[in-house]
Design an enzyme around this catalytic site. Structure first.
Site, mmCIF file in Angstrom:
data_model
loop_
_atom_site.group_PDB
_atom_site.id
_atom_site.type_symbol
_atom_site.label_atom_id
_atom_site.label_comp_id
_atom_site.label_asym_id
_atom_site.label_seq_id
_atom_site.Cartn_x
_atom_site.Cartn_y
_atom_site.Cartn_z
ATOM 1 N N ASP A 104 0.760 -1.043 -0.019
ATOM 2 C CA ASP A 104 -0.148 -0.002 -0.071
ATOM 3 C C ASP A 104 0.634 1.280 -0.087
ATOM 4 O OD1 ASP A 104 -1.853 2.072 0.604
ATOM 5 O OD2 ASP A 104 -3.015 0.995 1.799
ATOM 6 N N HIS A 119 -2.810 -0.475 -2.474
ATOM 7 C CA HIS A 119 -4.142 0.462 -2.259
ATOM 8 C C HIS A 119 -5.133 0.300 -3.087
ATOM 9 C CE1 HIS A 119 -5.918 3.436 0.636
ATOM 10 N NE2 HIS A 119 -6.385 3.889 -0.493
#
Length: 232
Positions: free
Chosen positions: A170, A201
């Site tokens: 992420d 993400h």
């Protein structure tokens, strides 16, 4: 069946809209779907529709209403992505959780006092964590939550089950933040963390370039089982 509902704020001094998807039969429970920074867009509405197909009353409140009502952005269009980042910077997360609490209250009333859970993505993942800490949500799920490492002091208030999906790559939540989340939450009896190596993400977005189909299906299967266990 889908509709738009008007929900009164928790303070009772204003209102905001919410997308509502109702199941064909009596709802077994309700789930509040918490938006990303892109508003209640087609992807969030589809999340609601899929939950309704599983027998839940699903409701997605317009949490950006105090900035601008009816925001609906596409993350794959750069100007819209940048506008979403600007909105996020102006957004009051505490007010957002209050609006989620009002939505939970509305959903509980709609189901005759039944159980109400919540699931959030991106900004909504952070808000899901805050919802688990601050409201009576019966079961809560957060996908790629941002900023949780800065709010771990609130974890002691989590009274009902919480699941967080953490993509290891992420680019909004670095490795130190992820390590802090594990250190602060792994031993919590109500919290379950799932890591997704190689994923970034937004991997479970319903539509668009960010989606990783295999990862999304795995995370969503865990979410479905979690809600089935805790919401019935």
């Amino acid at each position: 069946m889908t509709e738009t509902a008007d929900i009164t704020t928790f303070a009772g001094d204003d209102h905001f809209s919410a997308y509502v998807a109702r199941p064909a039969k009596t709802a077994k429970a309700a789930i509040v779907v918490i938006q990303e920074i892109f508003g209640v867009n087609a992807g969030i509405r589809r999340k609601c529709d899929l939950l309704a197909e599983q027998g839940y009353l699903a409701v997605a409140p317009d949490l950006f209403w105090q900035l601008e009502r009816g925001v609906e952005l596409d993350p794959d269009i750069e100007p819209e992505f940048n506008r979403a980042l600007d909105l996020m910077g102006k957004f009051d997360a505490d007010q957002g959780v209050s609006d989620i609490e009002a939505t939970i209250k509305w959903a509980r009333s709609e189901t005759g006092g039944g159980k109400v859970g919540a699931v959030g993505y991106c900004l909504g993942g952070k808000l899901a964590y805050m919802t688990a800490c601050r409201t009576d949500s019966d079961a809560t799920v957060g996908y790629y939550a941002v900023g949780v490492d800065e709010m771990l002091g609130e974890a002691k208030a989590i009274a009902n089950p919480l699941m967080l999906h953490i993509p290891v790559e992420d680019h909004f939540v670095d490795k130190d933040a992820q390590a802090a989340m594990h250190e602060g939450l792994d031993d919590h009896p109500k919290v379950t963390l799932h890591d997704y190596p190689g994923l970034d993400h937004g991997f479970a977005t319903q539509f668009g370039e960010r989606r990783d189909d295999e990862g999304a299906k795995l995370a969503d299967s865990r979410t479905d089982a979690f809600f089935q266990q805790h919401l019935g």
